[in-house]
Design an enzyme around this catalytic site. Structure first.
Site, PDB file in Angstrom:
ATOM      1  N   ASP A   1       0.599  -1.348  -0.029  1.00 54.59           N
ATOM      2  CA  ASP A   1      -0.216   0.199  -0.284  1.00 54.59           C
ATOM      3  C   ASP A   1       0.984   1.304  -0.006  1.00 54.59           C
ATOM      4  O   ASP A   1       2.096   0.962   0.372  1.00 54.59           O
ATOM      5  CB  ASP A   1      -0.636   0.191   1.281  1.00 54.59           C
ATOM      6  CG  ASP A   1      -1.991   1.044   1.368  1.00 54.59           C
ATOM      7  OD1 ASP A   1      -2.334   1.563  -0.114  1.00 54.59           O
ATOM      8  OD2 ASP A   1      -2.987   1.159   2.287  1.00 54.59           O
TER       9      ASP A   1
ATOM     10  N   GLU B   1       1.788   4.474  -3.975  1.00 52.23           N
ATOM     11  CA  GLU B   1       1.672   2.729  -4.180  1.00 52.23           C
ATOM     12  C   GLU B   1       2.564   2.064  -4.695  1.00 52.23           C
ATOM     13  O   GLU B   1       2.693   0.622  -5.090  1.00 52.23           O
ATOM     14  CB  GLU B   1      -0.267   2.412  -4.680  1.00 52.23           C
ATOM     15  CG  GLU B   1      -1.075   3.387  -3.224  1.00 52.23           C
ATOM     16  CD  GLU B   1      -2.862   3.876  -4.620  1.00 52.23           C
ATOM     17  OE1 GLU B   1      -3.158   4.204  -3.702  1.00 52.23           O
ATOM     18  OE2 GLU B   1      -2.278   4.140  -5.631  1.00 52.23           O
TER      19      GLU B   1
ATOM     20  N   ASP C   1      -4.825  -3.154  -2.388  1.00 54.27           N
ATOM     21  CA  ASP C   1      -6.587  -2.221  -2.460  1.00 54.27           C
ATOM     22  C   ASP C   1      -6.306  -0.667  -3.349  1.00 54.27           C
ATOM     23  O   ASP C   1      -7.215   0.071  -3.789  1.00 54.27           O
ATOM     24  CB  ASP C   1      -6.847  -2.148  -1.169  1.00 54.27           C
ATOM     25  CG  ASP C   1      -5.724  -0.744  -0.348  1.00 54.27           C
ATOM     26  OD1 ASP C   1      -5.988   0.609  -0.910  1.00 54.27           O
ATOM     27  OD2 ASP C   1      -5.157  -0.980   0.535  1.00 54.27           O
TER      28      ASP C   1
ATOM     29  N   ASP D   1      -1.690  -0.780   5.033  1.00 51.78           N
ATOM     30  CA  ASP D   1      -1.538  -0.025   5.667  1.00 51.78           C
ATOM     31  C   ASP D   1      -1.473   0.947   6.993  1.00 51.78           C
ATOM     32  O   ASP D   1      -1.107   2.191   6.036  1.00 51.78           O
ATOM     33  CB  ASP D   1      -3.357   0.618   5.272  1.00 51.78           C
ATOM     34  CG  ASP D   1      -3.926   1.548   5.424  1.00 51.78           C
ATOM     35  OD1 ASP D   1      -3.732   2.100   4.553  1.00 51.78           O
ATOM     36  OD2 ASP D   1      -4.293   1.595   6.759  1.00 51.78           O
TER      37      ASP D   1
ATOM     38  N   HIS E   1      -7.175 -25.074 -32.488  1.00 52.38           N
ATOM     39  CA  HIS E   1      -7.254 -26.658 -33.144  1.00 52.38           C
ATOM     40  C   HIS E   1      -7.936 -26.349 -34.674  1.00 52.38           C
ATOM     41  O   HIS E   1      -9.044 -25.832 -34.230  1.00 52.38           O
ATOM     42  CB  HIS E   1      -6.919 -27.534 -32.337  1.00 52.38           C
ATOM     43  CG  HIS E   1      -8.348 -27.231 -31.371  1.00 52.38           C
ATOM     44  ND1 HIS E   1      -9.556 -28.637 -32.231  1.00 52.38           N
ATOM     45  CD2 HIS E   1      -8.249 -27.665 -30.365  1.00 52.38           C
ATOM     46  CE1 HIS E   1     -10.329 -28.395 -31.540  1.00 52.38           C
ATOM     47  NE2 HIS E   1      -9.913 -27.692 -30.512  1.00 52.38           N
TER      48      HIS E   1
ATOM     49  N   GLU F   1      -7.743 -27.439 -22.851  1.00 51.88           N
ATOM     50  CA  GLU F   1      -8.620 -26.951 -22.401  1.00 51.88           C
ATOM     51  C   GLU F   1      -9.325 -27.510 -21.229  1.00 51.88           C
ATOM     52  O   GLU F   1      -8.890 -27.543 -20.385  1.00 51.88           O
ATOM     53  CB  GLU F   1      -9.905 -28.362 -23.899  1.00 51.88           C
ATOM     54  CG  GLU F   1     -10.966 -27.913 -23.826  1.00 51.88           C
ATOM     55  CD  GLU F   1     -11.916 -26.150 -24.039  1.00 51.88           C
ATOM     56  OE1 GLU F   1     -11.308 -25.595 -23.483  1.00 51.88           O
ATOM     57  OE2 GLU F   1     -12.014 -26.480 -25.341  1.00 51.88           O
TER      58      GLU F   1
END
Length: 401
Positions: A11, A52, A76, A126, A205, A281
């Site tokens: 942060d 940041e 954040d 923070d 493919h 896949e």
């Protein structure tokens, strides 16, 4: 022993934007939550976004010092997460060097996953950032060096399915939805030089018997049909014309893709084919090999739930959110390995759709509205600053009729 995977929480902020600024970063063991490292620093007067980015850089540097091979970054700051994942362009000149520095650090790891989290889940970083801001305020430094970047907010917000969760370069852009939040950074109408971009030539493919019969074809190793082999020959010629100097051909490990990739590699001068398991896949679980009608008849409720949310998996299968995470890992690896070059990526319907969805910052409904033909070609460019340009989608003019 060096940790294989670490969690970085970062942060930064300023008192005034611009104003006295600082950042904080925490490196944790993702299993136990134990703190492995902390970084915090006052950086004088700067904007929130600059602080940041500095927090992100410090956290990645600390993870590298610990010898980690994979990093999960949680912040954040939506702007930093979106820009690092390539969804938003970086228009402000003051942020570009910081993003480039962060990207260089990202390239030192095997994989880096970025997730947005609410501020109340980033309290440790923070607190460190706030302590650094207090120190910057006490230092009396002035003269801001970077103005706050202009951000264009969306005119409206569309509803959509539930979030897919964080993933490698797959952004949790909102606490409620993924793909439905169409917020974007300021964009330019001016064409960008293609030679500075990494160009991804996305190739589905060739056709198989399952393709013709309308069956779910996931992890089953179904070979190309005679028609599919003819399609592949035509596609190889087309790809060689599109990207004659392609640096690599990367393929799903399933034979219908490797056969397609080998034909393309031969047309490009017999360059090597590299297999990447993350391009396989979607695992359709109990639906594998069954027709669409059979699944609708036997699993009507499960099918409706699957179509409604990328977080829902077929019975004993894999969700599109999970497929998106591994596809994003592939894209980030290719961008790091082949800057400014063309790469041919041979895969399946689901991975290619998800890569295109993310490139276009489209909602999840895109997945069910886009049709991709067997042996079709899509082209997209990615720039180092996060810029994206989709050049074409599902080219099929080269295919025999």
């Amino acid at each position: 022993m060096a940790p294989r995977t670490v969690l970085v929480e970062a942060d930064g902020g300023s008192r005034g934007n611009p104003g006295p600024a600082g950042f904080g970063a925490v490196v944790r063991d993702p299993a136990s939550g134990a703190v492995l490292a902390e970084r915090s620093e006052a950086i004088g007067t700067a904007t929130n976004n600059v602080a940041e980015y500095q927090g992100l850089i410090a956290g990645l540097a600390a993870a590298a010092e610990l010898g980690a091979s994979e990093v999960e970054v949680r912040m954040d700051s939506k702007l930093v997460v979106e820009q690092m994942c390539g969804r938003w362009q970086i228009k402000h000149p003051g942020l570009r060097p910081l993003a480039a520095q962060a990207a260089q650090l990202v390239g030192r790891f095997a994989a880096v996953r970025f997730s947005w989290i609410p501020r109340d889940r980033n309290t440790h970083a923070d607190a460190l950032a706030n302590a650094a801001m207090d120190a910057a305020a006490k230092s009396g430094l002035a003269a801001p060096t970077v103005e706050p970047p202009r951000i264009v907010e969306p005119a409206r917000r569309l509803g959509g399915p539930e979030p897919a969760g964080g993933g490698a370069a797959k952004v949790v852009a909102s606490a409620e939805t993924v793909g439905a939040d169409l917020t974007s950074a300021p964009v330019s109408w001016e064409p960008r030089p293609s030679f500075t971009a990494t160009r991804l030539i996305l190739v589905r493919h060739g056709e198989t018997e399952y393709t013709e019969q309308g069956r779910y074809s996931g992890r089953g190793d179904i070979t190309l049909s005679a028609k599919g082999r003819a399609q592949v020959r035509a596609t190889a010629t087309r790809v060689a014309a599109l990207a004659p100097n392609a640096a690599a051909v990367v393929s799903s490990p399933l034979s219908r893709c490797t056969a397609t990739a080998e034909a393309i590699a031969a047309a490009l001068g017999d360059i090597p084919v590299r297999r990447d398991d993350d391009l396989i896949e979607c695992d359709f679980g109990s639906w594998e090999g069954r027709t669409f009608a059979e699944v609708r008849e036997r699993w009507a409720g499960e099918l409706d739930a699957w179509l409604a949310s990328t977080r829902v998996a077929p019975p004993d299968g894999e969700s599109f959110a999970q497929v998106a995470e591994r596809c994003a890992r592939v894209v980030q690896r290719l961008l790091a390995a082949y800057p400014g070059q063309a790469v041919v990526v041979v895969s399946h319907v689901s991975p290619i759709k998800l890569i295109l969805r993310d490139a276009l910052a489209a909602p999840d409904a895109f997945l069910h509205r886009l049709y991709l033909d067997a042996a079709g070609i899509s082209v997209l460019d990615r720039w180092p600053d996060g810029g994206v340009a989709v050049r074409s989608v599902n080219e099929t003019a080269h295919l025999p009729h």
